[in-house]
Design a protein around this motif. Structure first.
Motif, mmCIF file in Angstrom:
data_model
loop_
_atom_site.group_PDB
_atom_site.id
_atom_site.type_symbol
_atom_site.label_atom_id
_atom_site.label_comp_id
_atom_site.label_asym_id
_atom_site.label_seq_id
_atom_site.Cartn_x
_atom_site.Cartn_y
_atom_site.Cartn_z
ATOM 1 N N THR A 89 0.838 -1.196 -0.006
ATOM 2 C CA THR A 89 -0.080 -0.056 0.141
ATOM 3 C C THR A 89 1.030 1.127 -0.051
ATOM 4 O O THR A 89 1.762 1.348 1.061
ATOM 5 C CB THR A 89 -0.813 0.086 1.057
ATOM 6 O OG1 THR A 89 -1.713 -1.220 1.286
ATOM 7 C CG2 THR A 89 -1.631 1.180 1.014
ATOM 8 N N PRO A 90 0.745 2.232 -0.828
ATOM 9 C CA PRO A 90 1.527 3.477 -0.950
ATOM 10 C C PRO A 90 0.897 4.448 0.008
ATOM 11 O O PRO A 90 -0.026 4.260 0.440
ATOM 12 C CB PRO A 90 1.448 3.762 -2.516
ATOM 13 C CG PRO A 90 0.091 3.305 -2.857
ATOM 14 C CD PRO A 90 -0.147 2.125 -2.023
ATOM 15 N N VAL A 91 1.726 5.510 0.425
ATOM 16 C CA VAL A 91 1.395 6.290 1.033
ATOM 17 C C VAL A 91 0.876 7.580 0.453
ATOM 18 O O VAL A 91 1.680 8.238 -0.569
ATOM 19 C CB VAL A 91 2.609 6.783 2.241
ATOM 20 C CG1 VAL A 91 2.117 8.235 2.987
ATOM 21 C CG2 VAL A 91 2.636 5.635 3.199
ATOM 22 N N ARG A 92 -0.165 8.157 0.574
ATOM 23 C CA ARG A 92 -0.806 9.273 -0.430
ATOM 24 C C ARG A 92 -0.395 10.531 0.208
ATOM 25 O O ARG A 92 -0.671 10.928 1.355
ATOM 26 C CB ARG A 92 -2.059 9.130 -0.648
ATOM 27 C CG ARG A 92 -2.683 10.208 -1.701
ATOM 28 C CD ARG A 92 -4.672 10.099 -1.662
ATOM 29 N NE ARG A 92 -4.755 8.712 -2.124
ATOM 30 C CZ ARG A 92 -4.943 8.337 -3.156
ATOM 31 N NH1 ARG A 92 -5.037 8.862 -4.123
ATOM 32 N NH2 ARG A 92 -5.586 7.011 -3.313
ATOM 33 N N LEU A 93 0.046 11.548 -0.905
ATOM 34 C CA LEU A 93 0.287 12.756 -0.140
ATOM 35 C C LEU A 93 -0.446 13.648 -0.582
ATOM 36 O O LEU A 93 -1.184 14.779 -0.212
ATOM 37 C CB LEU A 93 1.980 13.347 -0.515
ATOM 38 C CG LEU A 93 2.534 14.174 0.388
ATOM 39 C CD1 LEU A 93 2.548 14.174 1.689
ATOM 40 C CD2 LEU A 93 3.806 14.760 -0.278
ATOM 41 N N ALA A 94 -0.759 14.000 -1.926
ATOM 42 C CA ALA A 94 -1.769 14.620 -2.738
ATOM 43 C C ALA A 94 -2.290 14.116 -3.906
ATOM 44 O O ALA A 94 -1.606 13.164 -4.692
ATOM 45 C CB ALA A 94 -0.972 16.087 -3.150
ATOM 46 N N THR A 95 -3.491 14.441 -4.553
ATOM 47 C CA THR A 95 -4.255 13.931 -5.470
ATOM 48 C C THR A 95 -4.766 15.156 -6.456
ATOM 49 O O THR A 95 -5.078 16.308 -5.926
ATOM 50 C CB THR A 95 -5.343 13.268 -4.963
ATOM 51 O OG1 THR A 95 -5.352 12.018 -4.394
ATOM 52 C CG2 THR A 95 -6.013 12.514 -6.320
ATOM 53 N N LEU A 96 -3.957 15.042 -7.549
ATOM 54 C CA LEU A 96 -4.124 16.125 -8.439
ATOM 55 C C LEU A 96 -4.813 15.944 -9.940
ATOM 56 O O LEU A 96 -4.827 14.818 -10.559
ATOM 57 C CB LEU A 96 -2.879 16.972 -8.875
ATOM 58 C CG LEU A 96 -1.665 16.877 -7.948
ATOM 59 C CD1 LEU A 96 -0.982 15.615 -7.787
ATOM 60 C CD2 LEU A 96 -0.818 18.271 -7.984
ATOM 61 N N ASP A 97 -6.008 16.642 -10.121
ATOM 62 C CA ASP A 97 -6.694 16.350 -11.126
ATOM 63 C C ASP A 97 -6.885 17.655 -12.133
ATOM 64 O O ASP A 97 -7.832 17.616 -13.167
ATOM 65 C CB ASP A 97 -8.174 15.965 -10.666
ATOM 66 C CG ASP A 97 -9.016 16.915 -9.747
ATOM 67 O OD1 ASP A 97 -8.393 17.780 -9.474
ATOM 68 O OD2 ASP A 97 -9.775 16.548 -9.266
ATOM 69 N N ALA A 98 -6.068 18.857 -11.976
ATOM 70 C CA ALA A 98 -6.370 19.716 -12.928
ATOM 71 C C ALA A 98 -5.095 20.158 -13.441
ATOM 72 O O ALA A 98 -4.196 20.410 -12.951
ATOM 73 C CB ALA A 98 -7.003 21.149 -11.960
ATOM 74 N N TYR A 99 -5.134 20.441 -14.893
ATOM 75 C CA TYR A 99 -3.881 20.778 -15.633
ATOM 76 C C TYR A 99 -4.211 22.019 -16.399
ATOM 77 O O TYR A 99 -5.344 21.796 -17.218
ATOM 78 C CB TYR A 99 -3.616 19.513 -16.525
ATOM 79 C CG TYR A 99 -2.379 19.592 -17.367
ATOM 80 C CD1 TYR A 99 -1.211 19.344 -16.690
ATOM 81 C CD2 TYR A 99 -2.213 20.060 -18.509
ATOM 82 C CE1 TYR A 99 0.093 19.643 -17.419
ATOM 83 C CE2 TYR A 99 -1.051 20.321 -19.241
ATOM 84 C CZ TYR A 99 0.152 19.889 -18.693
ATOM 85 O OH TYR A 99 1.219 20.119 -19.458
ATOM 86 N N ASP A 100 -3.471 22.749 -16.481
ATOM 87 C CA ASP A 100 -3.424 24.115 -17.024
ATOM 88 C C ASP A 100 -2.456 24.320 -18.289
ATOM 89 O O ASP A 100 -2.307 25.469 -18.547
ATOM 90 C CB ASP A 100 -3.462 25.450 -16.142
ATOM 91 C CG ASP A 100 -2.308 25.310 -15.352
ATOM 92 O OD1 ASP A 100 -1.404 24.423 -15.617
ATOM 93 O OD2 ASP A 100 -2.019 26.262 -14.454
ATOM 94 N N GLY A 101 -1.699 23.415 -18.453
ATOM 95 C CA GLY A 101 -0.788 23.463 -19.560
ATOM 96 C C GLY A 101 0.732 23.833 -18.928
ATOM 97 O O GLY A 101 1.628 23.999 -19.727
#
Length: 792
Positions: free
Chosen positions: A293-305
């Motif tokens: 099981t990995p340790v999660r730090l941040a989840t990102l779902d928005a990309y602006d180029g």
């Protein structure tokens, strides 16, 4: 000797004020019981906010203490100032056990901290309740909100009822209504408890107010209960259909938390800092981490180029809605439940390491309450932050649910998950070209994701680009230019930052809901260990794709660290050219029917049919929403009318002619009962006729003046037909033989004429009420019950 004079009876004007204020026996107990139950119903919407085990003692304790204070104040005539002082003392003494058990000594005795926090909670607890996600539990002084509402509500309502007169005290019923309004605003979007509590409370208070004012009528209570049942049934059936897109308004939805992830730099942009500055630095220690099981730090779902980042707080289904949470966190994710302990050594960020999806956070140390107040959590992504930053030495234990990772065979042909993600901007042209070349022939969403993962891992080379260690040159960043260089350069070189970004963008272009995750993956030597120390070199970025029925599934597109290029590594890929890319086969051209084909529907017809279908669906929805309450309201009236019609037909078609005549006379008496002019009991038919004539000749209203001419006219209208019916019935019953059918039919015609005459002399409103009156039906039922014992 003169007769002794009796003492004058005291009037309200001469009665001492203390006597008028003192509660009077049974009425006082009924007042207290009804108001306490009503307040308990009003506070039911707060139960989902705290949970039953935590909310019940605070609510019940506050209601009982408030009723006791109000009763004592009314009994001993305390002024408002004394009542307020006693209320404050009781609030502080009992508040430790009922509202702040975690701050007390032995769970009961209030400490200095308890007193200070309870006093502060009078003002600040409302904001804390609104900015925390249920279930809040019994942590801190959060229970002060229901405790205060119960205590103050009971004191106010019971005092008003006991100190006022018989009629004026009914206004105390407005206090539970006000408390219900506050509880609904502080509650959740759940509508079951507020609706049920509101209906039950309305029936209870209206009946109590009518009883207290002396005009309680049993049939009104029955009508009120029936109306409440109709409202509840119609709301349960038609409410979800009509108001499906209109969720209930609650204040907690309007409280925007102060944390905005866009105020902080992208966590993925600092990827190289972990491997450059913190490579061998011990960042944190994890105890109880499930293997693999990995340790999660941040989840990102928005990309602006330029960068992948966390969406803003307006994206309710994305990664940016961070909210304060209470003692427990509700999660719908299924998996293995376990407890994991964290201790941070060096991690100067706001992002709090997590595992799976958390159900509870328990911070340790002297700053535990401050850390709990700084905690913000996003249950859609399983990520958390501390708004003041994660300081060295921060320790906490979390209860988590770790979902199992399905394999490709288990996912099969499952479609993509129904999730809402922000649109990506600034995607370079190389991304869709490379995605089409690698996964253009994949036949299912999971095969597309797996092909993209393998294409990057097998074609690419790994390098952090650290010149001090002699690694192959590799630029940091993951903007549009860096993605173009990665996918079209002579050699595909990068690390987790670039490969995770590239795969997420390609998956989005292929129609897959994908997001980037930054965290730590322990190496193989640490796998399965009870205690793991994570260093900067363990940082990793991967991609998660949502599949229907399986949730978010991780993919790791980064090549193995051993796959490092050298100066003499031959070029294994060339820049993809548009002319050699093999796009997916185009769909076959639609078959165009001939113009003279009358059976082929046109596009316009399809649109018109869809529009017509939508109209009919709307009409049907409105008809159901309106029809169900109307049917439920009209149905009792129809049943009453049918019962009376069936009774008339049974009397008119009796087997014995004499019974038919007797039935006609009884029909007249039943109509008189429904018109509120019942015949005198235990009398002969001629005496009944005289009594009915007098009853219909009397004035209709209690204060209506008696007009001799009007009374005479009414007596003549009703008296003649009724007297003739009485004489005819006596002649048939006591005379010889059986009456002929013609005589019976003529008698029933006289019955109809007498009934019409009775209806003519009463007001129109009374005629309408008589149609649906149950007086005659109840009277006949009582007579039948009395006749059964005599028959035995």
């Amino acid at each position: 000797m003169s007769a002794p004079t009796s003492a004058p009876t005291p009037t309200p004007a001469t009665t001492p004020r203390s006597t008028r204020m003192r509660p009077q026996g049974r009425r006082a107990w009924v007042d207290v019981l009804v108001l306490v139950i009503a307040l308990g119903l009003a506070l039911l919407p707060l139960v989902p906010v705290y949970g039953w085990p935590a909310a019940t003692p605070a609510i019940l304790g506050g209601l009982l203490l408030g009723a006791a204070i109000a009763g004592a104040g009314a009994r001993w005539r305390w002024p408002a100032l004394v009542t307020s002082a006693v209320s404050l003392v009781v609030y502080l003494l009992a508040g430790g056990a009922l509202a702040a058990p975690t701050t007390t000594v032995l769970g009961v005795l209030p400490s200095l901290q308890t007193v200070v926090q309870l006093l502060a909670s009078i003002i600040r607890v409302w904001k804390e309740v609104l900015t925390l996600d249920p279930s809040l539990g019994a942590s801190g002084t959060l229970l002060a909100a229901p405790y205060l509402l119960a205590l103050v509500g009971a004191i106010t309502a019971v005092s008003a009822a006991l100190r006022a007169g018989r009629r004026g005290g009914a206004w105390a019923g407005l206090v539970p209504v006000a408390v219900l309004g506050l509880a609904v605003l502080l509650g959740t979007k759940d509508t079951v408890l507020p609706v049920a509590a509101g209906i039950a409370m309305a029936v209870l208070l209206l009946g109590w107010a009518a009883w207290r004012r002396g005009n309680l009528v049993p049939r009104r209570v029955l009508a009120l209960v029936s109306l409440g049942a109709v409202a509840l049934a119609s709301g349960a059936v038609a409410g979800p259909v009509v108001a499906e897109q209109s969720p209930r308004f609650v204040l907690r939805d309007e409280m925007v938390p102060p944390f905005d992830p866009r105020d902080h730099p992208s966590p993925l942009a600092g990827f190289r800092r972990f491997v450059k500055d913190w490579d061998e630095t011990a960042l944190l220690t994890v105890r109880g981490l499930p293997e693999g099981t990995p340790v999660r730090l941040a989840t990102l779902d928005a990309y602006d180029g330029v960068v992948w980042n966390v969406a803003g707080s307006e994206a309710a289904e994305g990664s940016g809605e961070f909210r304060r949470v209470g003692e427990t966190i509700e999660t719908s994710v299924r998996g293995e439940r376990t407890e994991v302990e964290f201790e941070v050594h060096e991690l100067p960020l706001v992002w709090l390491p997590t595992v799976g999806y958390a159900e509870r956070f328990d911070f340790a140390g002297p700053r535990s309450l401050d850390l709990a107040a700084d905690l913000r959590y996003n249950d859609a992504t399983g990520t958390a932050v501390l708004t003041a930053g994660v300081a060295a030495g921060t320790r906490w234990q979390t209860t988590v649910v770790v979902p199992s990772v399905p394999d490709d065979e288990a996912i099969g042909n499952a479609g993509t998950g129904n999730v809402s993600l922000p649109e990506v901007d600034g995607v370079p042209d190389a991304v869709p070209l490379f995605a089409g070349e690698v996964a253009g022939t994949a036949t299912s969403p999971v095969l597309i994701a797996r092909t993209l993962e393998q294409g990057l891992a097998e074609r690419g080379w790994f390098s952090h680009g650290l010149t001090a260690e002699g690694q192959y040159p590799s630029l940091s960043g993951h903007g549009a230019d860096r993605m173009t260089t990665l996918l079209t350069g002579e050699l595909m070189v990068g690390d987790g930052e670039q490969y995770a970004s590239a795969m997420a963008l390609m998956a989005r272009e292929m129609g897959l809901p994908a997001r980037v995750v930054l965290g730590f993956v322990p190496d193989e030597e640490q796998a399965g260990a009870q205690e793991i120390t994570i260093h900067g070199e363990d940082v990793q970025a991967w991609v998660e794709v949502s599949f229907a029925g399986h949730g978010w599934v991780p993919f790791f597109p980064t090549p193995d660290e051993s796959r490092t290029p050298r100066e003499d590594t031959p070029t294994e890929q060339s820049e993809p050219q548009p002319q050699v890319v093999q796009p997916p086969p185009p769909p076959p051209d639609p078959v165009t029917p001939p113009d003279d084909d009358p059976e082929q529907a046109s596009t316009e017809d399809t649109e018109e049919d869809a529009f017509a279908s939508q109209i009919w669906r709307t009409v049907l929805t409105v008809a159901v929403a309106v029809g169900i309450p109307v049917v439920l309201l009209v149905l009792p009236l129809l049943l009453i009318a049918l019962a009376k019609r069936r009774r008339r037909e049974r009397r008119r078609t009796a087997a014995v002619p004499v019974a038919r005549v007797q039935g006609g006379w009884e029909e007249v008496l039943d109509h008189a009962r429904d018109l509120r002019r019942p015949a005198p009991r235990a009398s002969t038919r001629r005496e009944i006729a005289v009594g009915l004539t007098a009853a219909f000749a009397a004035p209709h209203g209690r204060s209506a003046p008696a007009d001799p001419d009007v009374s005479t006219r009414r007596a003549a209208t009703v008296g003649g037909p009724v007297a003739g019916l009485a004489a005819g019935a006596d002649a048939v019953v006591f005379g010889p033989g059986e009456p002929a059918p013609e005589q019976v039919e003529a008698y029933w015609q006289q019955v109809d004429a007498a009934i019409a005459a009775m209806h003519e002399v009463v007001p129109r409103r009374q005629r309408w009420l008589a149609r649906w009156s149950l007086a005659s039906l109840r009277a006949r039922r009582r007579e039948q019950r009395r006749a059964r014992p005599q028959a035995r």
